[in-house]
Design an enzyme around this catalytic site. Sequence first.
Site, PDB file in Angstrom:
ATOM      1  N   ASP A  36       0.900  -1.731  -0.008  1.00  0.00           N
ATOM      2  CA  ASP A  36       0.156  -0.337   0.203  1.00  0.00           C
ATOM      3  C   ASP A  36       1.200   1.721   0.194  1.00  0.00           C
ATOM      4  O   ASP A  36       0.808   1.811   0.427  1.00  0.00           O
ATOM      5  CB  ASP A  36      -0.947   0.195   1.003  1.00  0.00           C
ATOM      6  CG  ASP A  36      -0.132  -0.119   2.396  1.00  0.00           C
ATOM      7  OD1 ASP A  36       0.937  -0.267   2.600  1.00  0.00           O
ATOM      8  OD2 ASP A  36      -1.071   0.345   3.554  1.00  0.00           O
ATOM      9  N   HIS A 239      21.832   4.055 -20.180  1.00  0.00           N
ATOM     10  CA  HIS A 239      21.509   4.552 -19.570  1.00  0.00           C
ATOM     11  C   HIS A 239      21.717   3.543 -18.439  1.00  0.00           C
ATOM     12  O   HIS A 239      20.642   2.679 -16.847  1.00  0.00           O
ATOM     13  CB  HIS A 239      19.483   3.582 -20.068  1.00  0.00           C
ATOM     14  CG  HIS A 239      19.123   4.383 -21.194  1.00  0.00           C
ATOM     15  ND1 HIS A 239      18.315   3.841 -21.669  1.00  0.00           N
ATOM     16  CD2 HIS A 239      19.911   5.475 -21.283  1.00  0.00           C
ATOM     17  CE1 HIS A 239      18.196   4.632 -22.709  1.00  0.00           C
ATOM     18  NE2 HIS A 239      18.990   5.443 -22.598  1.00  0.00           N
ATOM     19  N   ASP A 256      24.721  12.359 -15.670  1.00  0.00           N
ATOM     20  CA  ASP A 256      23.481  13.524 -16.072  1.00  0.00           C
ATOM     21  C   ASP A 256      22.058  12.963 -15.388  1.00  0.00           C
ATOM     22  O   ASP A 256      21.715  11.945 -14.760  1.00  0.00           O
ATOM     23  CB  ASP A 256      22.750  11.800 -17.639  1.00  0.00           C
ATOM     24  CG  ASP A 256      22.193  12.466 -18.681  1.00  0.00           C
ATOM     25  OD1 ASP A 256      21.630  13.442 -17.920  1.00  0.00           O
ATOM     26  OD2 ASP A 256      22.176  11.456 -19.852  1.00  0.00           O
ATOM     27  N   ASP A 267      17.921  18.964 -17.787  1.00  0.00           N
ATOM     28  CA  ASP A 267      18.949  17.971 -18.252  1.00  0.00           C
ATOM     29  C   ASP A 267      20.077  17.980 -18.367  1.00  0.00           C
ATOM     30  O   ASP A 267      20.181  18.872 -19.733  1.00  0.00           O
ATOM     31  CB  ASP A 267      18.150  17.252 -19.770  1.00  0.00           C
ATOM     32  CG  ASP A 267      18.327  15.934 -19.713  1.00  0.00           C
ATOM     33  OD1 ASP A 267      19.163  15.918 -19.148  1.00  0.00           O
ATOM     34  OD2 ASP A 267      17.972  15.130 -21.079  1.00  0.00           O
ATOM     35  N   HIS A 350      23.677   7.508 -30.069  1.00  0.00           N
ATOM     36  CA  HIS A 350      23.077   8.415 -29.845  1.00  0.00           C
ATOM     37  C   HIS A 350      22.895   9.430 -30.455  1.00  0.00           C
ATOM     38  O   HIS A 350      24.072  10.331 -31.353  1.00  0.00           O
ATOM     39  CB  HIS A 350      22.525   8.565 -28.397  1.00  0.00           C
ATOM     40  CG  HIS A 350      23.495   9.186 -27.330  1.00  0.00           C
ATOM     41  ND1 HIS A 350      23.292  10.740 -27.725  1.00  0.00           N
ATOM     42  CD2 HIS A 350      24.439   8.718 -26.834  1.00  0.00           C
ATOM     43  CE1 HIS A 350      24.410  11.006 -27.160  1.00  0.00           C
ATOM     44  NE2 HIS A 350      25.036  10.010 -26.385  1.00  0.00           N
ATOM     45  N   HIS A 354      17.261  15.786 -28.150  1.00  0.00           N
ATOM     46  CA  HIS A 354      15.634  16.190 -28.129  1.00  0.00           C
ATOM     47  C   HIS A 354      15.025  17.180 -27.666  1.00  0.00           C
ATOM     48  O   HIS A 354      15.806  18.335 -26.938  1.00  0.00           O
ATOM     49  CB  HIS A 354      15.420  14.701 -26.910  1.00  0.00           C
ATOM     50  CG  HIS A 354      16.264  15.002 -26.200  1.00  0.00           C
ATOM     51  ND1 HIS A 354      15.512  15.387 -25.128  1.00  0.00           N
ATOM     52  CD2 HIS A 354      17.060  14.268 -25.130  1.00  0.00           C
ATOM     53  CE1 HIS A 354      16.171  15.419 -23.693  1.00  0.00           C
ATOM     54  NE2 HIS A 354      17.855  14.840 -23.789  1.00  0.00           N
ATOM     55  N   HIS A 361      12.113  13.770 -22.303  1.00  0.00           N
ATOM     56  CA  HIS A 361      11.989  14.038 -23.976  1.00  0.00           C
ATOM     57  C   HIS A 361      10.621  14.479 -23.932  1.00  0.00           C
ATOM     58  O   HIS A 361       9.848  13.696 -24.157  1.00  0.00           O
ATOM     59  CB  HIS A 361      12.199  12.205 -24.477  1.00  0.00           C
ATOM     60  CG  HIS A 361      13.074  11.707 -23.549  1.00  0.00           C
ATOM     61  ND1 HIS A 361      13.777  10.942 -23.534  1.00  0.00           N
ATOM     62  CD2 HIS A 361      14.889  12.183 -23.652  1.00  0.00           C
ATOM     63  CE1 HIS A 361      14.733  10.339 -23.247  1.00  0.00           C
ATOM     64  NE2 HIS A 361      15.494  11.455 -23.348  1.00  0.00           N
ATOM     65  N   GLU A 390      24.021  16.880 -26.625  1.00  0.00           N
ATOM     66  CA  GLU A 390      24.481  16.260 -25.823  1.00  0.00           C
ATOM     67  C   GLU A 390      25.505  15.232 -26.694  1.00  0.00           C
ATOM     68  O   GLU A 390      24.827  14.218 -26.593  1.00  0.00           O
ATOM     69  CB  GLU A 390      23.072  15.742 -25.017  1.00  0.00           C
ATOM     70  CG  GLU A 390      22.314  14.782 -26.001  1.00  0.00           C
ATOM     71  CD  GLU A 390      21.383  14.447 -24.716  1.00  0.00           C
ATOM     72  OE1 GLU A 390      21.647  13.463 -24.143  1.00  0.00           O
ATOM     73  OE2 GLU A 390      19.751  14.559 -24.440  1.00  0.00           O
ATOM     74  N   TYR A 394      32.064   7.041 -26.450  1.00  0.00           N
ATOM     75  CA  TYR A 394      32.137   6.283 -25.741  1.00  0.00           C
ATOM     76  C   TYR A 394      33.524   4.660 -26.123  1.00  0.00           C
ATOM     77  O   TYR A 394      32.663   4.529 -27.312  1.00  0.00           O
ATOM     78  CB  TYR A 394      30.596   5.366 -24.992  1.00  0.00           C
ATOM     79  CG  TYR A 394      29.966   6.679 -24.790  1.00  0.00           C
ATOM     80  CD1 TYR A 394      29.513   7.047 -23.444  1.00  0.00           C
ATOM     81  CD2 TYR A 394      28.786   7.074 -26.070  1.00  0.00           C
ATOM     82  CE1 TYR A 394      28.427   7.776 -23.557  1.00  0.00           C
ATOM     83  CE2 TYR A 394      27.861   8.460 -26.127  1.00  0.00           C
ATOM     84  CZ  TYR A 394      27.814   8.978 -24.453  1.00  0.00           C
ATOM     85  OH  TYR A 394      27.079   9.899 -24.572  1.00  0.00           O
ATOM     86  N   ARG A 411      30.084  12.348 -21.910  1.00  0.00           N
ATOM     87  CA  ARG A 411      29.118  13.066 -22.595  1.00  0.00           C
ATOM     88  C   ARG A 411      28.816  14.530 -22.699  1.00  0.00           C
ATOM     89  O   ARG A 411      29.049  15.075 -20.610  1.00  0.00           O
ATOM     90  CB  ARG A 411      27.434  12.543 -22.092  1.00  0.00           C
ATOM     91  CG  ARG A 411      26.729  13.453 -23.035  1.00  0.00           C
ATOM     92  CD  ARG A 411      25.790  12.822 -22.933  1.00  0.00           C
ATOM     93  NE  ARG A 411      24.313  11.806 -22.053  1.00  0.00           N
ATOM     94  CZ  ARG A 411      24.722  10.943 -21.747  1.00  0.00           C
ATOM     95  NH1 ARG A 411      25.711   9.375 -21.833  1.00  0.00           N
ATOM     96  NH2 ARG A 411      23.862  11.032 -20.921  1.00  0.00           N
ATOM     97  N   GLU A 413      25.764  17.804 -21.808  1.00  0.00           N
ATOM     98  CA  GLU A 413      25.038  18.099 -22.676  1.00  0.00           C
ATOM     99  C   GLU A 413      24.277  19.668 -21.216  1.00  0.00           C
ATOM    100  O   GLU A 413      24.202  19.599 -21.212  1.00  0.00           O
ATOM    101  CB  GLU A 413      23.436  17.016 -21.849  1.00  0.00           C
ATOM    102  CG  GLU A 413      22.209  16.962 -22.310  1.00  0.00           C
ATOM    103  CD  GLU A 413      21.412  15.676 -21.545  1.00  0.00           C
ATOM    104  OE1 GLU A 413      22.341  15.336 -21.060  1.00  0.00           O
ATOM    105  OE2 GLU A 413      20.761  15.840 -22.587  1.00  0.00           O
TER     106      GLU A 413
HETATM  107  N1  GLY Z   1      18.885  12.422 -19.530  1.00  0.00           N
HETATM  108  C1  GLY Z   1      17.733  11.823 -20.689  1.00  0.00           C
HETATM  109  C2  GLY Z   1      18.640  12.405 -22.123  1.00  0.00           C
HETATM  110  O1  GLY Z   1      19.602  12.848 -21.560  1.00  0.00           O
HETATM  111  O2  GLY Z   1      18.051  12.157 -23.044  1.00  0.00           O
HETATM  112 MN    MN Z   2      20.705  14.027 -20.185  1.00  0.00          MN
HETATM  113 MN    MN Z   3      18.956  14.360 -22.888  1.00  0.00          MN
END
Ligand code: GLY
Ligand code: MN
Ligand code: MN
Length: 445
Positions: A36, A239, A256, A267, A350, A354, A361, A390, A394, A411, A413
């Site tokens: 619960d 991820h 991140d 982000d 990637h 976005h 996103h 971003e 890698y 990365r 971003e």
């Molecule tokens: N943190 C998710 C992205 O960078 O898209």
């Molecule tokens: Mn991110």
């Molecule tokens: Mn992002």
Amino acid sequence: MKPYADRREAVLADMRARGGGIAIIPTAREAMRNSDADYPYRHDSYFYYLTGFIEPESVLVLVAGKTSQTILFCREKNLEREIWDGYRFGPEAAREKFGLDAAFPIDAMDTEVPKLMANAAAIFYALGSDARLDAQVQGWLNAVRGQARAGITAPAAVLDIRVLLNEMRLRKDPTEIDVMRRAAKISAVAHERAMRLSRPGMHEYEIEAELLHEFRRNGSQYPAYTSIVATGANSCVLHYRAGDAVLKDGDLVLIDAGCELDSYASDITRTYPANGKFSGPQKALYEIVLAAQAAAIAEIRPGKRFTDGHDAAVRVLAQGMLDTGLLDAKKVGSLDDVIAKGDFRQFYMHRTGHWLGMDVHDVGEYRDPVPEGEEKPWRTLEAGMALTVEPGIYVRPGEGVPEQFWNIGIRIEDDAVVTHDGCDILSEDAPKSVADIEAIMRQGK
Ligand code: GLY
Ligand code: MN
Ligand code: MN
């Protein structure tokens, strides 16, 4: 509650332009985590965008017919429940405070909505996102169809309300940009704090705690997404979440993480050396990613395509891969070959950004609505659109990959809003150059 009323007016105008009808926009349901104990409640972004109302069990109904109506269905006042769970507005106070034409208890939908649906040209509804409400909508529709012999016509079409709302949400208004700027500033301070406090020997989760501390003490309600704090080889797992790995002298830390403030996401990613000083190979790749990001940011202004930034970043990254020997020119050929054949994807798999907004996103079509010949071109940027930038590199260990770069994941971003002649970087307070990062980390020692 002006921005919300203005947005409802804009949706009603758009519905009318499409022939009119009734829109049904529910908020999110509460969800149990285990037994619960519930998940922290987060309202639905579309619903919030049009109401500013954050109570669960609420539905907004908009009617664009001969006249317009805005109607809220929400929980009734209930003193017994309020003792346990806290204040709820109840329909009357909610109507008044949030500026709707009418409000009813949520349980009244079964009697009220069929009346509103009668003679409506179409239903504007996100079919398929809430099975229980889908069934209710079908029931209401059938109830209206059953009145055909009384001369009542039922809606003849169901249109996805998200198509209208996504276009609106793609262009942020000044109120939204202001909140996003504040969210990004909090996150930037959190990244700086993490850099300052990082030491070899700490666990990833300890760094995560520092981020969350900074988010919350500045009024952020939640993280906008699960924070990534990845050290060593973990930085190459896209991820990865903050785990229990220990920061080692000589490794990088990739964070991140971004807070959500008043329903808007930030982000940000930063990558820095656990011991405060980049090694030669780390610095070489870091400078490439930084240059790629600068090239992408230079492509953000009205009239540019959404993908121009990605294409610019890929050129810089691919050239850097050739220069450092990550890619062997004898095997992969020239820069143009690497781009055409996609060999850079071994180390950059990637895209460069976005949309960003209430959802990390965020919604919004990545293609222009109007086809050019056979296909829709990538979205043309306009002032008020918000996006992340971003790029990364890698390097997983592998045959033919120079060993000095193994397990380096980088990365960088930032969050950008398109202005009339370029873009604003909302997250610029987060240290980014090698010199700034090393200086901050020296201060922390
Ligand atoms: N943190 C998710 C992205 O960078 O898209
Ligand atoms: Mn991110
Ligand atoms: Mn992002």
